[in-house]
Enzyme design. Structure first.
Site, PDB file in Angstrom:
ATOM      1  N   HIS A  39       1.809  -3.726  -0.658  1.00 19.88           N
ATOM      2  CA  HIS A  39       1.883  -2.521   0.172  1.00 19.88           C
ATOM      3  C   HIS A  39       1.065  -1.413  -0.492  1.00 19.88           C
ATOM      4  CE1 HIS A  39       4.271   1.309   1.105  1.00 19.88           C
ATOM      5  NE2 HIS A  39       3.674   0.994   2.237  1.00 19.88           N
ATOM      6  N   HIS A  46      -3.926   7.433  -0.198  1.00 15.33           N
ATOM      7  CA  HIS A  46      -2.492   7.469   0.109  1.00 15.33           C
ATOM      8  C   HIS A  46      -1.947   8.769  -0.468  1.00 15.33           C
ATOM      9  CE1 HIS A  46       1.832   5.826  -0.484  1.00 15.33           C
ATOM     10  NE2 HIS A  46       1.675   6.272   0.750  1.00 15.33           N
TER      11      HIS A  46
END
Length: 288
Positions: A3, A80
């Protein structure tokens, strides 16, 4: 699978990502480097780089792409919250592994795009062509894809692209062929209930499917564990319950397909998922 696969590297010197809410932007503008160091503890979901992940057995990569504000070079970065490495460098790192391991296959899932115009998508598509060339498998029906098929065609890369651009490029698989339901919870019990329910509802054929064994911190969780970070506050504590769920799964059309996690080196996540492949009934799809 991993992830936020690229988040092993977070550039604390970079600006905050364009997808971050105004509250985060303001927090960083006030507290600067200190704020970014704290953010990194919660944004980094992996510690191993692409080469190490591949060597350990990871074959699915969750990729989020962004431009930087006011960047004259229009460079593309993994992102991110804060920016990570340049996309080109990451793709080349993966390609080096594939060149050394011609029977290995990877799934590259480009599922979030930030600050990208048509030109940036064209640049990324060209980058994929230049890096992987004929290694990329054109989009076909998911149930037609087997390792034997890929080996015969000498394909090693399946690229999933969550943008209408995918419809214009033969080697881009539409994003809807790689659904990844998100539980959005900090509670391991709720996560497991969600994972089980999503598998039950999974379409029988026509797509791959991701089970995200991932807990997502709420703002209050971050505040309480601000200095310790995601790994210590959430992932490590919940690991036994999450791994118990993984061990009890069956792969195949009515079961799990691809399983992703944070900090994939923790416990025996990778080896446990790989072992699930040996439970496959003949003719069913592989688990990654």
């Amino acid at each position: 699978g991993s992830h936020d696969s690229f988040s092993f590297y977070i550039d604390e010197a970079s600006p905050v990502g364009p997808e971050q809410p105004e509250t985060v932007q303001n927090f960083v503008s006030v507290f600067g480097t200190v704020a970014k160091k704290l953010m990194r503890k919660w944004l980094a979901t992996q510690t191993m780089n692409f080469t190490s992940q591949l060597g350990a057995g990871i074959r699915y990569f969750d990729l989020r792409i962004s431009t930087k504000p006011r960047d004259p070079d229009n460079e593309l970065y993994f992102a991110h919250g804060l920016f990570s490495a340049k996309v080109k460098e990451g793709l080349e790192e993966i390609n080096a592994f594939l060149a050394d391991h011609p029977k290995e296959v990877v799934f590259l899932d480009f599922n979030h795009f930030y600050g990208m115009q048509k030109y940036h998508h064209e640049k990324l598509v060209q980058m994929l062509k230049d890096t992987y060339g004929n290694k990329m498998c054109p989009a076909i029906f998911a149930h037609e894809v087997s390792l034997q098929y890929l080996w015969e065609k000498e394909h090693q890369v399946l690229v999933f692209y969550h943008s209408p651009v995918a419809l214009e490029v033969p080697f881009l698989w539409p994003g809807q062929m790689m659904p990844a339901p998100w539980a959005n919870t900090t509670d391991p019990e709720k996560l497991i209930q969600f994972l089980q329910a999503s598998i039950t509802e999974r379409r029988k054929k026509g797509s791959f499917f991701i089970s995200q064994v991932v807990l997502t911190p709420k703002a209050s969780t971050v505040v309480k564990g601000v200095a310790s970070g995601l790994r210590e506050t959430i992932t490590e504590r919940a690991l036994p319950a999450m791994m118990q769920w993984v061990r009890t799964q069956k792969p195949g059309e009515s079961g799990v397909n691809i399983i992703t996690a944070d900090f994939v080196e923790l416990g025996d996540f990778i080896s446990t998922v790989i072992k699930l492949n040996y439970d496959l009934d003949e003719g069913e799809d592989d688990t990654t």
